[in-house]
Scaffold this active site. Structure first.
Site, PDB file in Angstrom:
ATOM      1  N   LEU A   1       0.858  -1.176   0.000  1.00 46.81           N
ATOM      2  CA  LEU A   1       0.000   0.000   0.000  1.00 46.81           C
ATOM      3  C   LEU A   1       0.895   1.227   0.000  1.00 46.81           C
ATOM      4  O   LEU A   1       1.972   1.214   0.614  1.00 46.81           O
ATOM      5  CB  LEU A   1      -0.897   0.015   1.248  1.00 46.81           C
ATOM      6  CG  LEU A   1      -1.918  -1.115   1.395  1.00 46.81           C
ATOM      7  CD1 LEU A   1      -2.638  -1.003   2.735  1.00 46.81           C
ATOM      8  CD2 LEU A   1      -2.914  -1.114   0.247  1.00 46.81           C
ATOM      9  N   ASP A   2       0.464   2.299  -0.661  1.00 48.71           N
ATOM     10  CA  ASP A   2       1.189   3.566  -0.590  1.00 48.71           C
ATOM     11  C   ASP A   2       1.427   3.947   0.864  1.00 48.71           C
ATOM     12  O   ASP A   2       0.607   3.638   1.733  1.00 48.71           O
ATOM     13  CB  ASP A   2       0.376   4.704  -1.232  1.00 48.71           C
ATOM     14  CG  ASP A   2       0.247   4.565  -2.729  1.00 48.71           C
ATOM     15  OD1 ASP A   2       0.973   3.762  -3.322  1.00 48.71           O
ATOM     16  OD2 ASP A   2      -0.609   5.280  -3.296  1.00 48.71           O
ATOM     17  N   MET A   3       2.496   4.651   1.118  1.00 44.77           N
ATOM     18  CA  MET A   3       2.781   5.109   2.472  1.00 44.77           C
ATOM     19  C   MET A   3       1.588   5.865   3.058  1.00 44.77           C
ATOM     20  O   MET A   3       1.228   5.688   4.229  1.00 44.77           O
ATOM     21  CB  MET A   3       4.008   6.021   2.482  1.00 44.77           C
ATOM     22  CG  MET A   3       4.394   6.508   3.868  1.00 44.77           C
ATOM     23  SD  MET A   3       5.663   7.776   3.829  1.00 44.77           S
ATOM     24  CE  MET A   3       4.695   9.173   3.247  1.00 44.77           C
TER      25      MET A   3
ATOM     26  N   THR B   1      -1.572   5.634   2.277  1.00 40.42           N
ATOM     27  CA  THR B   1      -2.802   4.841   2.308  1.00 40.42           C
ATOM     28  C   THR B   1      -2.800   3.932   3.529  1.00 40.42           C
ATOM     29  O   THR B   1      -1.784   3.334   3.857  1.00 40.42           O
ATOM     30  CB  THR B   1      -2.924   3.985   1.028  1.00 40.42           C
ATOM     31  OG1 THR B   1      -2.882   4.833  -0.116  1.00 40.42           O
ATOM     32  CG2 THR B   1      -4.215   3.183   1.016  1.00 40.42           C
TER      33      THR B   1
ATOM     34  N   HIS C   1      -0.271   4.223  -7.359  1.00 38.09           N
ATOM     35  CA  HIS C   1      -1.034   5.473  -7.256  1.00 38.09           C
ATOM     36  C   HIS C   1      -2.293   5.477  -8.121  1.00 38.09           C
ATOM     37  O   HIS C   1      -2.879   6.548  -8.363  1.00 38.09           O
ATOM     38  CB  HIS C   1      -0.171   6.678  -7.621  1.00 38.09           C
ATOM     39  CG  HIS C   1       0.893   6.985  -6.630  1.00 38.09           C
ATOM     40  ND1 HIS C   1       1.689   8.104  -6.717  1.00 38.09           N
ATOM     41  CD2 HIS C   1       1.332   6.315  -5.521  1.00 38.09           C
ATOM     42  CE1 HIS C   1       2.563   8.112  -5.719  1.00 38.09           C
ATOM     43  NE2 HIS C   1       2.360   7.029  -4.980  1.00 38.09           N
TER      44      HIS C   1
END
Length: 232
Positions: free
Chosen positions: A63-65, A67, A168
């Site tokens: 997961l994105d940082m 998110t 993203h």
């Protein structure tokens, strides 16, 4: 972005939803990396924290940082391999929720190819010639789903289904509809970015098969910006 300093949340150290000798399922907070960054000061992550207990643990997805939400981590070589195949073969079910700016249509589809913006990493850009296929389905939720502290007449809660899994993807696709995700420091206007202290994007549901038993597991968790979760 140039002034960004990594300051991940320290508590809880790990929010563990499930743990056996093969896998660990955690609820990752917004602001913590999934895997260690290249620089020493960016080492703290979900994986580095799990490796304090299970040195062989590896990420099978990220997961994105910014998110938050559910991640499954393999703790053994066989579990890592099996889970990796499930993600590659797209047999894993993932669902997200977000708060976005403005009143988005009831439902829709975004199909815009993406590629890395080489001069502005880690940003992604729409590119119809060199971009990779990228598709997202969305449906608006009633504002009664939104927590009181976040509710406002000029925002929408949405359920997001990523058909592909590009970096993203959900953030870019929502921004491209004109309804950027609140708190998005990469793709939202300054006004929309400042509407929340965090990126209001959360991986609320994950379903996969246990890498050893083959039993189907599913997990869901509500983010602080929602009162309740939508149907899967």
């Amino acid at each position: 972005m140039d002034s960004f300093k990594y300051n991940p949340p320290k508590e809880p150290f790990l929010d563990i939803l499930f743990h056996d000798e093969h896998i660990m399922v955690v609820n990752k907070p917004s602001g913590l990396l999934s895997v260690p960054g290249r620089l020493a000061e960016n080492h703290d992550s979900i994986i580095s924290r799990i490796q304090t207990m299970h040195p062989d643990a590896m990420a099978v997805h990220r997961l994105d940082m910014d998110t938050s939400g559910i991640m499954v981590v393999g703790l053994t070589k066989d579990a890592i391999s099996n889970l990796g195949k499930q993600f590659n073969q797209k047999t894993v079910t993932k669902r997200y929720v977000a708060l976005v700016d403005g009143i988005i249509p009831d439902e829709g589809e975004v199909n815009l190819p993406l590629r890395c913006d080489i001069e502005n990493r880690p940003l992604q850009i729409v590119d119809f010639e060199q971009g990779k296929e990228c598709k997202t389905l969305y449906s608006r939720l009633d504002n009664s789903f939104i927590s009181n502290d976040y509710n406002s007449p000029d925002i929408s809660a949405v359920k997001l289904i990523p058909i592909t899994g590009r970096s993203h993807q959900l953030r870019v696709h929502m921004a491209q509809t004109g309804h950027a995700i609140l708190g998005d420091r990469f793709y939202a206007s300054e006004a929309v970015m400042n509407k929340c202290e965090r990126l209001c994007l959360h991986a609320f549901y994950l379903k996969f098969r246990h890498p050893v038993s083959g039993i189907e597991y599913d997990f869901s968790i509500t983010p602080e910006f929602l009162r309740m979760l939508p149907e899967i």
